[in-house]
Motif scaffolding. Structure first.
Motif, short mmCIF file in Angstrom:
data_model
loop_
_atom_site.label_atom_id
_atom_site.label_comp_id
_atom_site.label_asym_id
_atom_site.label_seq_id
_atom_site.Cartn_x
_atom_site.Cartn_y
_atom_site.Cartn_z
N HIS A 1 37.75 36.88 65.03
CA HIS A 1 38.56 35.99 64.19
C HIS A 1 37.88 34.64 64.00
O HIS A 1 37.13 34.19 64.87
N ASP B 1 45.75 29.03 53.32
CA ASP B 1 44.45 29.68 53.47
C ASP B 1 44.31 30.42 54.81
O ASP B 1 43.29 31.05 55.06
N TYR B 2 45.32 30.32 55.67
CA TYR B 2 45.23 30.86 57.03
C TYR B 2 46.18 32.04 57.23
O TYR B 2 47.26 32.08 56.65
N ASP B 3 45.76 32.95 58.11
CA ASP B 3 46.53 34.15 58.40
C ASP B 3 47.45 33.99 59.60
O ASP B 3 48.37 34.80 59.79
N VAL C 1 43.07 20.74 55.41
CA VAL C 1 43.60 22.08 55.65
C VAL C 1 44.74 22.41 54.68
O VAL C 1 45.65 21.61 54.49
N LYS D 1 41.75 34.56 59.67
CA LYS D 1 41.43 33.13 59.68
C LYS D 1 42.62 32.42 60.30
O LYS D 1 43.74 32.49 59.77
N LEU D 2 42.39 31.79 61.45
CA LEU D 2 43.47 31.22 62.24
C LEU D 2 43.34 29.71 62.37
O LEU D 2 42.24 29.17 62.45
N LEU D 3 44.50 29.05 62.43
CA LEU D 3 44.55 27.61 62.60
C LEU D 3 45.10 27.32 63.99
O LEU D 3 46.06 27.94 64.43
N LEU E 1 48.68 31.10 63.18
CA LEU E 1 48.71 29.77 63.81
C LEU E 1 48.78 29.94 65.32
O LEU E 1 49.50 30.80 65.82
N HIS F 1 39.97 27.68 63.35
CA HIS F 1 39.78 26.27 63.04
C HIS F 1 40.72 25.44 63.90
O HIS F 1 41.94 25.60 63.83
#
Length: 196
Positions: free
Chosen positions: A30, A79-81, A75, A4-6, A83, A33
């Protein structure tokens, strides 16, 4: 299961540097967001196309409207893996938002994979996270990132949790190194024809 990527966006983010990794990272499984301060899921940012035609700097033209698919105010970076920080003109003002800088700091403090391209490292420099890294950026940003404590090199580079490239022509190598850092495994099996 994909990561999960931002992805940070803003008006006049570089078009290719937003669109290509956004789509490529999704294509290999992937979840990405894309967010922008003061904008919500479904809002758009305007992009700019930076072209390299042999002048002393890039030529900028209007790109597309890019639709955000998450709201930055909602956000939680935990919660993200990973960036992704694209370039363009957006980083010069995105670095003035505390929520952007705090988000960036989370990924470095947690040693999560970060990919930054072109002018994107301006945000990393403002967040104070570059000390001791070996990295690259758009060459005109070199003085800024060196002042932030890194050593600058003239090629796509991975150092610890950080992958950096100079501009969108670096996409193949930059994205490949980021996928390696994420631990992405891609099945290179050949498709079989229906009648085989």
């Amino acid at each position: 299961m994909g990561a999960k990527l931002l992805m940070l966006a803003g008006d006049f983010v570089e078009d290719y540097e937003m669109m290509v990794p956004f789509q490529a990272l999704q294509a290999v499984g992937h979840e990405v967001h894309a967010v922008c301060p003061e904008k919500e899921d479904g809002d758009t940012v305007k992009t700019a196309i930076h072209d390299f035609r042999g002048d002393q700097t890039y030529l900028e033209e209007r790109g597309h409207d890019f639709a955000l698919n998450a709201t930055m105010a909602d956000v939680d970076p935990a919660d993200y893996d990973g960036l992704v920080v694209p370039g363009g003109r957006a980083p010069e003002y995105l670095r003035t938002y505390d929520e952007v800088l705090e988000t960036v700091r989370h990924f470095f403090e947690a040693e999560k994979p970060v990919a930054a391209l072109c002018h994107g490292p301006q945000i990393l420099a403002a967040a104070g996270v570059l000390d001791g890294y070996e990295m690259t950026s758009y060459p005109a940003v070199r003085a800024e990132v060196e002042a932030a404590g890194c050593s600058w090199v003239d090629e796509v580079t991975t150092d610890g949790n950080l992958v950096t490239g100079q501009a969108w022509p670096d996409h193949p190598e930059w994205i490949a190194q980021y996928l390696d850092l994420l631990g992405t495994e891609i099945d290179h099996g050949k498709p079989v024809a229906a009648d085989d």
